[in-house]
Design an enzyme around this catalytic site. Structure first.
Site, PDB file in Angstrom:
ATOM      1  N   PHE A 107       0.817  -1.219   0.000  1.00 56.62           N
ATOM      2  CA  PHE A 107       0.000   0.000   0.000  1.00 56.62           C
ATOM      3  C   PHE A 107       0.844   1.259   0.000  1.00 56.62           C
ATOM      4  CE2 PHE A 107       0.948  -0.002   4.536  1.00 56.62           C
ATOM      5  CZ  PHE A 107       1.063   1.351   4.803  1.00 56.62           C
ATOM      6  N   CYS A 136       9.430   2.034   3.317  1.00 58.01           N
ATOM      7  CA  CYS A 136      10.344   0.940   3.645  1.00 58.01           C
ATOM      8  C   CYS A 136      11.759   1.452   3.851  1.00 58.01           C
ATOM      9  CB  CYS A 136      10.350  -0.107   2.550  1.00 58.01           C
ATOM     10  SG  CYS A 136      11.019   0.536   1.028  1.00 58.01           S
ATOM     11  N   SER A 148       5.631  -6.810   3.379  1.00 59.29           N
ATOM     12  CA  SER A 148       6.209  -7.095   4.700  1.00 59.29           C
ATOM     13  C   SER A 148       7.011  -8.402   4.670  1.00 59.29           C
ATOM     14  CB  SER A 148       5.093  -7.178   5.735  1.00 59.29           C
ATOM     15  OG  SER A 148       4.190  -8.205   5.365  1.00 59.29           O
ATOM     16  N   GLU A 174      -4.996  -3.912  -1.744  1.00 57.75           N
ATOM     17  CA  GLU A 174      -6.443  -3.656  -1.704  1.00 57.75           C
ATOM     18  C   GLU A 174      -6.773  -2.407  -0.898  1.00 57.75           C
ATOM     19  OE1 GLU A 174      -4.604  -6.051  -0.444  1.00 57.75           O
ATOM     20  OE2 GLU A 174      -5.716  -7.353   0.927  1.00 57.75           O
ATOM     21  N   GLU A 194       9.241  -3.700  13.119  1.00 62.22           N
ATOM     22  CA  GLU A 194       9.018  -2.637  12.146  1.00 62.22           C
ATOM     23  C   GLU A 194       7.704  -1.956  12.522  1.00 62.22           C
ATOM     24  OE1 GLU A 194       7.951  -3.695   8.088  1.00 62.22           O
ATOM     25  OE2 GLU A 194       9.084  -1.970   7.363  1.00 62.22           O
ATOM     26  N   LYS A 199      -1.190  -7.211  -9.108  1.00 63.72           N
ATOM     27  CA  LYS A 199      -2.154  -7.340  -8.002  1.00 63.72           C
ATOM     28  C   LYS A 199      -1.747  -6.283  -6.973  1.00 63.72           C
ATOM     29  CE  LYS A 199      -2.996  -8.542  -4.303  1.00 63.72           C
ATOM     30  NZ  LYS A 199      -3.403  -7.549  -3.253  1.00 63.72           N
TER      31      LYS A 199
HETATM   32  P1  NAD Z   1       1.787  -6.555   3.126  1.00 67.94           P
HETATM   33  O1  NAD Z   1       2.862  -7.574   3.171  1.00 67.94           O
HETATM   34  O2  NAD Z   1       0.720  -6.607   4.152  1.00 67.94           O
HETATM   35  O3  NAD Z   1       1.030  -6.618   1.711  1.00 67.94           O
HETATM   36  C1  NAD Z   1       1.732  -6.605   0.484  1.00 67.94           C
HETATM   37  C2  NAD Z   1       0.909  -7.337  -0.573  1.00 67.94           C
HETATM   38  O4  NAD Z   1       0.731  -8.694  -0.150  1.00 67.94           O
HETATM   39  C3  NAD Z   1      -0.476  -6.740  -0.797  1.00 67.94           C
HETATM   40  O5  NAD Z   1      -0.754  -6.752  -2.175  1.00 67.94           O
HETATM   41  C4  NAD Z   1      -1.392  -7.691  -0.032  1.00 67.94           C
HETATM   42  O6  NAD Z   1      -2.665  -7.806  -0.630  1.00 67.94           O
HETATM   43  C5  NAD Z   1      -0.662  -9.015  -0.107  1.00 67.94           C
HETATM   44  N1  NAD Z   1      -0.883  -9.853   1.074  1.00 67.94           N
HETATM   45  C6  NAD Z   1      -1.050  -9.423   2.350  1.00 67.94           C
HETATM   46  N2  NAD Z   1      -1.226 -10.478   3.172  1.00 67.94           N
HETATM   47  C7  NAD Z   1      -1.163 -11.589   2.407  1.00 67.94           C
HETATM   48  C8  NAD Z   1      -1.267 -12.991   2.684  1.00 67.94           C
HETATM   49  N3  NAD Z   1      -1.469 -13.449   3.920  1.00 67.94           N
HETATM   50  N4  NAD Z   1      -1.143 -13.856   1.673  1.00 67.94           N
HETATM   51  C9  NAD Z   1      -0.938 -13.407   0.422  1.00 67.94           C
HETATM   52  N5  NAD Z   1      -0.843 -12.097   0.093  1.00 67.94           N
HETATM   53  C10 NAD Z   1      -0.942 -11.190   1.072  1.00 67.94           C
HETATM   54  O7  NAD Z   1       2.512  -5.123   3.124  1.00 67.94           O
HETATM   55  P2  NAD Z   1       1.841  -3.686   3.222  1.00 67.94           P
HETATM   56  O8  NAD Z   1       1.338  -3.477   4.616  1.00 67.94           O
HETATM   57  O9  NAD Z   1       0.942  -3.453   2.089  1.00 67.94           O
HETATM   58  O10 NAD Z   1       3.135  -2.774   2.972  1.00 67.94           O
HETATM   59  C11 NAD Z   1       4.011  -2.391   3.999  1.00 67.94           C
HETATM   60  C12 NAD Z   1       5.196  -3.329   4.099  1.00 67.94           C
HETATM   61  O11 NAD Z   1       5.874  -3.376   2.868  1.00 67.94           O
HETATM   62  C13 NAD Z   1       6.230  -2.885   5.115  1.00 67.94           C
HETATM   63  O12 NAD Z   1       6.700  -4.005   5.798  1.00 67.94           O
HETATM   64  C14 NAD Z   1       7.322  -2.272   4.261  1.00 67.94           C
HETATM   65  O13 NAD Z   1       8.602  -2.257   4.837  1.00 67.94           O
HETATM   66  C15 NAD Z   1       7.275  -3.150   3.076  1.00 67.94           C
HETATM   67  N6  NAD Z   1       7.862  -2.513   1.916  1.00 67.94           N
HETATM   68  C16 NAD Z   1       9.098  -2.948   1.529  1.00 67.94           C
HETATM   69  C17 NAD Z   1       9.712  -2.335   0.453  1.00 67.94           C
HETATM   70  C18 NAD Z   1      11.073  -2.775   0.012  1.00 67.94           C
HETATM   71  O14 NAD Z   1      11.493  -2.332  -1.023  1.00 67.94           O
HETATM   72  N7  NAD Z   1      11.775  -3.623   0.726  1.00 67.94           N
HETATM   73  C19 NAD Z   1       9.072  -1.310  -0.242  1.00 67.94           C
HETATM   74  C20 NAD Z   1       7.807  -0.914   0.170  1.00 67.94           C
HETATM   75  C21 NAD Z   1       7.205  -1.538   1.259  1.00 67.94           C
END
Ligand code: NAD
Length: 497
Positions: free
Chosen positions: A152, A284, A229, A179, A383, A176
């Protein structure tokens, strides 16, 4: 009449409504009001999108580099022309201030511009006359249908880390998005279509775990790029690998900024405030820990506190706002719980974000500065992903390096110093993928590549730039032998010497 917008999918060059019957609410974080209902795709809907992408790939794979480049240049211009509207869509669902969202669009644009030069990246290599009459050429071929699953916090930029290189290399793409804030990616889909990419080459399927799992298991999806994450990154890496796919999965972070006693304290404090509280800390590459070495601590904490008190927090569309709300109520409540946990564990609360009163139902939280944070505290270990900056005081440079070594994450780090020798030693010793010297958020430009180390990445390649091209192509080595024309039995009809 409802003010809630139905958000469907984008498949085969047009917007299509969801058919699963499942939706997820989308909010404006500044007001707390629901503004959208995003469709959550079923397995069947995902399968149908992959079939469309696969059919489009069969032609796109052999399209000329010139044709792909022309579409990429068009896309570059369209995103630039529509940057403010795209940024407004980011702000409306993510909450970050519009100027910051414009910065996000600019960093995304870099990746389109890099892919405008995809011909240079796809040149391959050639060895002439490796044996008599034998040449070897390596060609970089596209993989097929590839997918991106994005977080997000950069709803336009992170998709643009993936899409331009993937399409430029001749693949078809399924995105994808998160959401929580899908509308800016839907707008990008329209721009990609308008730019002239053939129908079906780019598709967007909204969804949750059902859609993600269908992507991870689909036999016609050859590669998965993920950013999110760490626990989900690990799951994506493991599951997609088990299903024979290439995977790049970037995870979470806990970025430390070291400040040495000789640093320009004003410069370091400015950097810490913008890197910790910009985008409400939902980056991030945000700085979440300042490591104050020796005598740097007292003046640094004072300078950070003074600057932080002056920040204006408000609706991201108000030009006066410097920090917006958090993305959801749950995200705000979670950060609040870390403030309480830090205080209970013995950290000194210099500024408490909970004290800042806000009117209305938006997900606002003030900035928190915790001093005397120690590595045993959850506020240090986890985090937090919000406007909370912890200060860890250490006596020496070596103690600071030890903190980095012991931390499971390795996304970004920075040092602030005037000492070139210390800075060089830091870059040699920091076990982190992206390192800044007097630069708090060292996100590489698009012609380098982005990737952390340790639990911040699960993949063999970093994202975008040259590593992105490598990820989205497979090498094909071509060995050819042509006899000396003089010995040919075929009359070539022209002199052979
Ligand atoms: P998230 O992991 O909750 O979600 C990321 C994606 O995974 C979304 O599209 C979500 O729909 C999907 N997802 C979530 N739970 C899932 C599950 N159980 N099974 C399958 N798919 C699932 O992350 P977020 O909260 O949207 O974003 C924030 C996180 O992203 C932070 O931890 C941040 O550090 C990380 N991030 C990392 C970078 C990087 O380059 N390393 C860049 C941006 C964000």
């Amino acid at each position: 009449m409802s003010d809630i917008t139905e958000i469907g999918h984008f498949v085969g060059g047009r917007t299509v409504a969801g058919t699963s019957g499942n939706t997820s609410p989308v909010y404006n974080p500044a007001t707390g009001q629901q503004t959208g209902a995003v469709a959550l795709a079923s397995v069947e809907e995902l399968d149908a999108a992959v079939a469309v992408a696969n059919a489009a790939f069969q032609e796109w794979r052999s399209s000329s580099v010139a044709k792909r480049t022309e579409a990429m240049f068009n896309l570059r211009n369209l995103v630039k022309q529509n940057a403010s509207e795209l940024a407004a869509k980011i702000t409306a669902e993510h909450g970050k201030v519009h100027s910051d969202a414009m910065g996000e669009v600019a960093r995304g644009l870099e990746n389109i511009e890099f892919a405008c030069n995809i011909g240079e990246m796809l040149k391959g290599s050639h060895s002439n006359q490796v044996s008599t009459g034998v040449d070897v050429t390596t060609i970089r071929r596209p993989l097929g249908v590839v997918a991106g699953i994005t977080p997000f916090n950069f709803p336009a930029m992170v998709p643009l880390w993936m899409i331009p290189n993937a399409l430029g290399c001749g693949n078809a793409f399924i995105l994808k998005p998160s959401e929580k804030d899908p509308t800016s990616a839907m707008f990008l889909a329209e721009l990609i279509h308008e730019a002239g990419f053939p129908d079906g080459v780019f598709n967007l399927v909204n969804g949750d775990k059902t859609a993600v799992d269908a992507i991870l298991r689909h036999p016609d999806i050859k590669a998965v790029s993920f950013v999110g994450s760490t626990p989900i990154a690990q799951y994506i890496h493991r599951t997609a690998s088990e299903h024979g796919k290439r995977v790049q999965a970037l995870g979470g972070a806990k970025n430390h900024m070291l400040v040495l006693p000789d640093a320009d304290i004003g410069l370091a404090a400015d950097a810490a405030v913008s890197a910790a509280f910009g985008s409400a800390g939902e980056r991030c590459m945000a700085i979440s820990v300042v490591v104050a070495v020796g005598d740097a601590a007292d003046p640094l904490v004072d300078a950070i506190a003074e600057r932080t008190r002056a920040l204006t927090i408000g609706d991201g569309m108000d030009p006066a706002s410097e920090m917006g709300p958090l993305v959801t109520r749950e995200a705000r409540d979670r950060v609040e719980s870390y403030i309480a946990a830090g205080a209970d564990a013995g950290a000194t609360v210099v500024l408490d974000g909970r004290d800042t009163g806000f009117d209305g139902d938006g997900y606002f939280l003030g900035c928190t500065l915790l001093d005397d944070v120690t590595p045993d505290m959850t506020v240090y270990q986890d985090e937090v992903f919000g406007p909370l900056l912890g200060v860890v005081r250490v006596p020496t440079f070596d103690d600071a390096i030890k903190l980095l070594e012991d931390n499971p994450y390795g996304n970004g780090t920075a040092i602030f110093t005037r000492d070139g020798g210390a800075a060089r030693q830091f870059t040699e010793e920091a076990p982190v993928g992206m390192v800044g010297v007097n630069v708090p958020i060292p996100v590489p430009v698009a012609y380098h590549s982005f990737g952390g180390w340790k639990d911040s990445i699960f993949s063999d390649t970093a994202m975008y730039g040259p590593e992105g091209v490598r990820f989205y192509t497979k090498p094909q080595a071509l060995t050819t032998r042509w006899p000396d024309p003089a010995s040919s039995s075929v009359d070539l009809g022209f002199p052979t010497n």
